[in-house]
Design a protein around this motif. Structure first.
Motif, PDB file in Angstrom:
ATOM      1  N   GLU A  57       0.838  -1.203   0.000  1.00  0.00           N
ATOM      2  CA  GLU A  57       0.000   0.000   0.000  1.00  0.00           C
ATOM      3  C   GLU A  57       0.875   1.256   0.000  1.00  0.00           C
ATOM      4  O   GLU A  57       0.609   2.212  -0.721  1.00  0.00           O
ATOM      5  CB  GLU A  57      -0.931  -0.002   1.219  1.00  0.00           C
ATOM      6  N   ALA A  58       1.946   1.234   0.807  1.00  0.00           N
ATOM      7  CA  ALA A  58       2.861   2.377   0.832  1.00  0.00           C
ATOM      8  C   ALA A  58       3.542   2.540  -0.528  1.00  0.00           C
ATOM      9  O   ALA A  58       3.707   3.661  -1.023  1.00  0.00           O
ATOM     10  CB  ALA A  58       3.905   2.189   1.937  1.00  0.00           C
ATOM     11  N   ALA A  59       3.922   1.423  -1.137  1.00  0.00           N
ATOM     12  CA  ALA A  59       4.547   1.488  -2.461  1.00  0.00           C
ATOM     13  C   ALA A  59       3.557   2.021  -3.490  1.00  0.00           C
ATOM     14  O   ALA A  59       3.928   2.806  -4.379  1.00  0.00           O
ATOM     15  CB  ALA A  59       5.053   0.101  -2.874  1.00  0.00           C
ATOM     16  N   LYS A  60       2.298   1.606  -3.341  1.00  0.00           N
ATOM     17  CA  LYS A  60       1.262   2.097  -4.258  1.00  0.00           C
ATOM     18  C   LYS A  60       1.088   3.610  -4.101  1.00  0.00           C
ATOM     19  O   LYS A  60       0.994   4.348  -5.082  1.00  0.00           O
ATOM     20  CB  LYS A  60      -0.052   1.363  -3.982  1.00  0.00           C
ATOM     21  N   GLU A  61       1.038   4.069  -2.845  1.00  0.00           N
ATOM     22  CA  GLU A  61       0.905   5.509  -2.598  1.00  0.00           C
ATOM     23  C   GLU A  61       2.132   6.257  -3.107  1.00  0.00           C
ATOM     24  O   GLU A  61       2.013   7.331  -3.711  1.00  0.00           O
ATOM     25  CB  GLU A  61       0.705   5.774  -1.102  1.00  0.00           C
ATOM     26  N   GLU A  62       3.317   5.691  -2.880  1.00  0.00           N
ATOM     27  CA  GLU A  62       4.556   6.314  -3.369  1.00  0.00           C
ATOM     28  C   GLU A  62       4.557   6.361  -4.904  1.00  0.00           C
ATOM     29  O   GLU A  62       4.956   7.349  -5.504  1.00  0.00           O
ATOM     30  CB  GLU A  62       5.775   5.531  -2.856  1.00  0.00           C
ATOM     31  N   ALA A  64       1.906   6.455  -6.808  1.00  0.00           N
ATOM     32  CA  ALA A  64       0.938   7.483  -7.208  1.00  0.00           C
ATOM     33  C   ALA A  64       1.554   8.875  -7.047  1.00  0.00           C
ATOM     34  O   ALA A  64       1.405   9.738  -7.916  1.00  0.00           O
ATOM     35  CB  ALA A  64      -0.335   7.359  -6.376  1.00  0.00           C
ATOM     36  N   ARG A  65       2.276   9.074  -5.937  1.00  0.00           N
ATOM     37  CA  ARG A  65       2.938  10.363  -5.719  1.00  0.00           C
ATOM     38  C   ARG A  65       3.988  10.622  -6.795  1.00  0.00           C
ATOM     39  O   ARG A  65       4.068  11.710  -7.365  1.00  0.00           O
ATOM     40  CB  ARG A  65       3.580  10.392  -4.330  1.00  0.00           C
ATOM     41  N   LEU A  66       4.794   9.609  -7.082  1.00  0.00           N
ATOM     42  CA  LEU A  66       5.822   9.748  -8.119  1.00  0.00           C
ATOM     43  C   LEU A  66       5.195   9.988  -9.496  1.00  0.00           C
ATOM     44  O   LEU A  66       5.716  10.772 -10.294  1.00  0.00           O
ATOM     45  CB  LEU A  66       6.724   8.512  -8.156  1.00  0.00           C
ATOM     46  N   THR A  67       4.084   9.314  -9.747  1.00  0.00           N
ATOM     47  CA  THR A  67       3.387   9.519 -11.025  1.00  0.00           C
ATOM     48  C   THR A  67       2.899  10.954 -11.130  1.00  0.00           C
ATOM     49  O   THR A  67       3.064  11.600 -12.177  1.00  0.00           O
ATOM     50  CB  THR A  67       2.199   8.536 -11.149  1.00  0.00           C
ATOM     51  N   GLU A  69       4.170  13.521  -9.527  1.00  0.00           N
ATOM     52  CA  GLU A  69       5.362  14.360  -9.681  1.00  0.00           C
ATOM     53  C   GLU A  69       5.887  14.303 -11.115  1.00  0.00           C
ATOM     54  O   GLU A  69       6.274  15.318 -11.685  1.00  0.00           O
ATOM     55  CB  GLU A  69       6.464  13.918  -8.715  1.00  0.00           C
ATOM     56  N   ASN A  70       5.896  13.087 -11.687  1.00  0.00           N
ATOM     57  CA  ASN A  70       6.361  12.940 -13.067  1.00  0.00           C
ATOM     58  C   ASN A  70       5.472  13.715 -14.030  1.00  0.00           C
ATOM     59  O   ASN A  70       5.971  14.352 -14.963  1.00  0.00           O
ATOM     60  CB  ASN A  70       6.414  11.465 -13.470  1.00  0.00           C
ATOM     61  N   GLU A  71       4.158  13.639 -13.797  1.00  0.00           N
ATOM     62  CA  GLU A  71       3.241  14.390 -14.659  1.00  0.00           C
ATOM     63  C   GLU A  71       3.485  15.892 -14.517  1.00  0.00           C
ATOM     64  O   GLU A  71       3.493  16.620 -15.511  1.00  0.00           O
ATOM     65  CB  GLU A  71       1.787  14.045 -14.320  1.00  0.00           C
ATOM     66  N   GLN A  72       3.703  16.346 -13.291  1.00  0.00           N
ATOM     67  CA  GLN A  72       3.981  17.765 -13.058  1.00  0.00           C
ATOM     68  C   GLN A  72       5.285  18.168 -13.730  1.00  0.00           C
ATOM     69  O   GLN A  72       5.365  19.203 -14.386  1.00  0.00           O
ATOM     70  CB  GLN A  72       4.036  18.059 -11.550  1.00  0.00           C
TER      71      GLN A  72
END
Length: 169
Positions: A57-62, A64-67, A69-72
């Motif tokens: 779950e933490a990896a999934k949240e990370e 999503a956060r990285l995704t 950030e990458n989109e930004q």
């Protein structure tokens, strides 16, 4: 019937008692030696599965956060690319316009230089033509005068004509 029941009970009572004793003994042994390690292994397995689920779950949240950030970052990179392209187009247009202006100025300067050179050459050529015309005129006049001065009467007539023209002017 009672005899049958007494026989069954007496014959099998020992078996039942020993079976019960063996079963209780087996439960005690299993409880003391096997049950605790089995339950500990099951508890440890549950804990490791929960940890793995939490980590997932933490990896999934990370992720999503990285995704996000990458989109930004991708949006920022596109905006910066567009800005750089716009600046490059403006710079290209400016350089092209400056080059056109410089070429026009250089062309005008070359045309003016050529015009001055042509006028200079024209003046030199006209001076040369005038000089040649003057030389030819002098030669012709000299030849005419030599021819006319061979005869004395013609000389006198020419002088008289020239004097008349001088007085009229």
């Amino acid at each position: 019937m009672e005899e049958l029941f007494d026989g069954l009970l007496n014959d099998h009572l020992g078996f039942v008692v020993w079976s019960t004793v063996a079963f209780v003994l087996l439960l005690i042994l299993l409880g003391k030696f096997a049950w605790k390690p089995i339950m500990a292994a099951i508890t440890e397995r549950e804990r490791s599965i929960e940890d793995a689920l939490l980590k997932a779950e933490a990896a999934k949240e990370e992720m999503a956060r990285l995704t996000n950030e990458n989109e930004q970052l991708l949006k920022e990179a596109r905006a910066e690319r567009d800005l750089i392209l716009r600046e490059a187009r403006q710079m290209k247009d400016q350089i092209v316009n400056e080059a056109k202006d410089a070429a026009q100025e250089e062309g005008a300067r070359m045309i003016e230089k050529a015009r001055l050179e042509i006028n200079s050459q024209k003046a030199v050529a006209l001076a040369a033509v005038k000089s040649q015309v003057a030389e030819l005129s002098i030669e012709i006049a000299e030849k005419v005068l030599r021819k006319q001065f061979q005869n004395k009467t013609e000389q006198d007539a020419l002088v008289a004509d020239l004097l008349r023209d001088v007085k009229v002017n």
